[in-house]
Design a protein around this motif. Structure first.
Motif, short mmCIF file in Angstrom:
data_model
loop_
_atom_site.label_atom_id
_atom_site.label_comp_id
_atom_site.label_asym_id
_atom_site.label_seq_id
_atom_site.Cartn_x
_atom_site.Cartn_y
_atom_site.Cartn_z
N LEU A 1 0.82 -1.21 0.00
CA LEU A 1 0.00 0.00 0.00
C LEU A 1 0.85 1.25 0.00
N TYR A 2 1.93 1.27 0.79
CA TYR A 2 2.78 2.44 0.89
C TYR A 2 3.72 2.57 -0.32
N ILE A 3 4.11 1.44 -0.92
CA ILE A 3 5.04 1.49 -2.04
C ILE A 3 4.34 1.84 -3.35
N THR A 4 3.05 1.55 -3.45
CA THR A 4 2.33 1.78 -4.71
C THR A 4 2.44 3.21 -5.22
N PRO A 5 2.23 4.26 -4.40
CA PRO A 5 2.39 5.62 -4.93
C PRO A 5 3.80 5.90 -5.44
N ALA A 6 4.82 5.37 -4.73
CA ALA A 6 6.19 5.57 -5.18
C ALA A 6 6.44 4.86 -6.51
N TYR A 7 5.85 3.68 -6.66
CA TYR A 7 5.97 2.96 -7.93
C TYR A 7 5.34 3.75 -9.07
N MET A 8 4.15 4.29 -8.85
CA MET A 8 3.47 5.07 -9.87
C MET A 8 4.26 6.31 -10.24
N ALA A 9 4.82 6.98 -9.22
CA ALA A 9 5.60 8.18 -9.48
C ALA A 9 6.87 7.85 -10.27
N LEU A 10 7.51 6.73 -9.95
CA LEU A 10 8.75 6.36 -10.61
C LEU A 10 8.52 6.01 -12.08
N ILE A 11 7.53 5.16 -12.36
CA ILE A 11 7.32 4.77 -13.76
C ILE A 11 6.80 5.95 -14.59
N THR A 12 6.07 6.87 -13.95
CA THR A 12 5.63 8.07 -14.66
C THR A 12 6.81 8.97 -14.97
N ALA A 13 7.74 9.10 -14.02
CA ALA A 13 8.91 9.93 -14.24
C ALA A 13 9.80 9.38 -15.35
N LEU A 14 9.79 8.06 -15.53
CA LEU A 14 10.65 7.44 -16.55
C LEU A 14 10.00 7.37 -17.93
N LYS A 15 8.75 7.79 -18.05
CA LYS A 15 8.06 7.74 -19.34
C LYS A 15 8.29 9.02 -20.15
N GLN A 16 8.13 8.88 -21.46
CA GLN A 16 8.06 10.05 -22.32
C GLN A 16 6.70 10.71 -22.15
N PRO A 17 6.61 12.03 -22.32
CA PRO A 17 5.31 12.70 -22.14
C PRO A 17 4.20 12.08 -22.98
N ALA A 18 4.52 11.60 -24.18
CA ALA A 18 3.49 11.02 -25.04
C ALA A 18 2.96 9.69 -24.50
N GLU A 19 3.72 9.03 -23.62
CA GLU A 19 3.30 7.73 -23.08
C GLU A 19 2.39 7.86 -21.87
N ILE A 20 2.28 9.07 -21.32
CA ILE A 20 1.56 9.25 -20.07
C ILE A 20 0.08 9.47 -20.36
N SER A 21 -0.73 8.53 -19.91
CA SER A 21 -2.18 8.63 -20.05
C SER A 21 -2.83 7.77 -18.98
N LEU A 22 -4.07 8.03 -18.68
CA LEU A 22 -4.77 7.30 -17.63
C LEU A 22 -4.90 5.80 -17.94
N PRO A 23 -5.24 5.40 -19.17
CA PRO A 23 -5.37 3.95 -19.43
C PRO A 23 -4.07 3.17 -19.27
N THR A 24 -2.92 3.86 -19.52
CA THR A 24 -1.62 3.17 -19.44
C THR A 24 -0.84 3.57 -18.20
N ALA A 25 -1.53 4.06 -17.17
CA ALA A 25 -0.84 4.59 -16.00
C ALA A 25 -0.01 3.52 -15.28
#
Length: 274
Positions: free
Chosen positions: A22-46
């Motif tokens: 539960l506590y690691i999930t937000p950090a995981y989401m933030a990390l994979i979002t930070a490593l994506k290209q802006p074009a890859e960031i969308s709600l369905p592929t979050a």
């Protein structure tokens, strides 16, 4: 039945694992979002991993947050040192140099812990402006030192109450004064207390946002304000603020990793009275 595999222990570990996820999930989401290209960031592929790691977002965030990082570093170091040293002296007085009415003064002193800092924002703004301290780091440092005194005083007062008073009395018989006793007797025994209060104050000051955005100008803004401005605008490139959030959280995380064991020891110091 082996106690290592008892139902209660298995249930305990299961709950701990679920809480860790539960506590690691937000950090995981933030990390994979930070490593994506802006074009890859969308709600369905979050939840999907990036096609290729994009480390430039961390470099861009570090470049933009650099001045704010320095401001927060100065603010946190000065505010922590000031509040812990003064809190230590206050705790020393309230525990070993009690005077008539000291308990009443100590109780009134602790009322500051229960005053939400949002309530005093406008009076604090007016006070700093009248003192010509508004807009810069010195005024914000002073505010954090004063606001941190009740909790640091409480921690040190409880910590020093476990130190035998006979040590102070023996030093007095040898001719030592107030500051001499503090320097040579009390201070060397205060390391666990300083670790606890320093980690507490560092965390509070580093992560504080409202005073930072209200009491400082752009050039003196701490990293929390810079991070909020990093995500400002109509079209947000979420990889940049997510990378910035990792940079902003890194100093406090490293402190707890390096000093966490001493923090627990300091909290437990004096908790058992013989």
């Amino acid at each position: 039945m082996n106690r290592a595999f008892s139902p209660s222990r298995v249930l305990l570990y299961l709950v701990l694992v679920l809480l860790a996820i539960l506590y690691i999930t937000p950090a995981y989401m933030a990390l994979i979002t930070a490593l994506k290209q802006p074009a890859e960031i969308s709600l369905p592929t979050a939840w999907e991993l990036p096609s290729a790691a994009n480390w430039t977002s961390f470099a861009d965030a570090a470049r933009k947050l650099g001045p704010n990082f320095i401001n927060s570093l100065i603010l946190t170091v000065c505010g922590t040192i000031g509040s812990t040293v003064l809190g230590s002296l206050n705790g020393y007085v309230f525990s070993k140099w009690k005077f008539k009415g000291s308990e009443i003064v100590f109780t009134l002193f602790l009322f500051g812990m229960f005053i939400p800092y949002q309530i005093i924002l406008i009076p604090l703004f007016k006070l700093l402006r009248d003192m010509n301290l508004y807009g810069g780091l010195p005024g914000l440092i002073l505010a954090h030192i004063v606001y941190g005194l009740p909790i640091t005083t409480l921690i040190f007062r409880n910590f020093y109450s476990q130190i035998p008073t006979t040590l102070v009395e023996s030093a007095q018989l040898d001719g030592a004064g107030f500051f001499s006793i503090y320097r040579h007797v009390i201070f060397p025994l205060s390391i666990p207390g300083f670790v606890v209060t320093s980690l507490w104050q560092c965390t509070q000051i580093w992560n504080e946002f409202l005073w930072g955005i209200t009491l400082t100008k752009h050039t003196s803004a701490p990293i929390t304000v810079g991070l909020a401005q990093l995500a400002g605008g109509q079209a947000v490139s979420w990889n940049l603020p997510m990378a910035g959030s990792f940079i902003a959280a890194l100093p406090v995380l490293l402190m707890y990793i390096l000093l966490g064991r001493y923090f627990i020891r300091g909290l437990l110091a004096g908790s058992v009275k013989e």
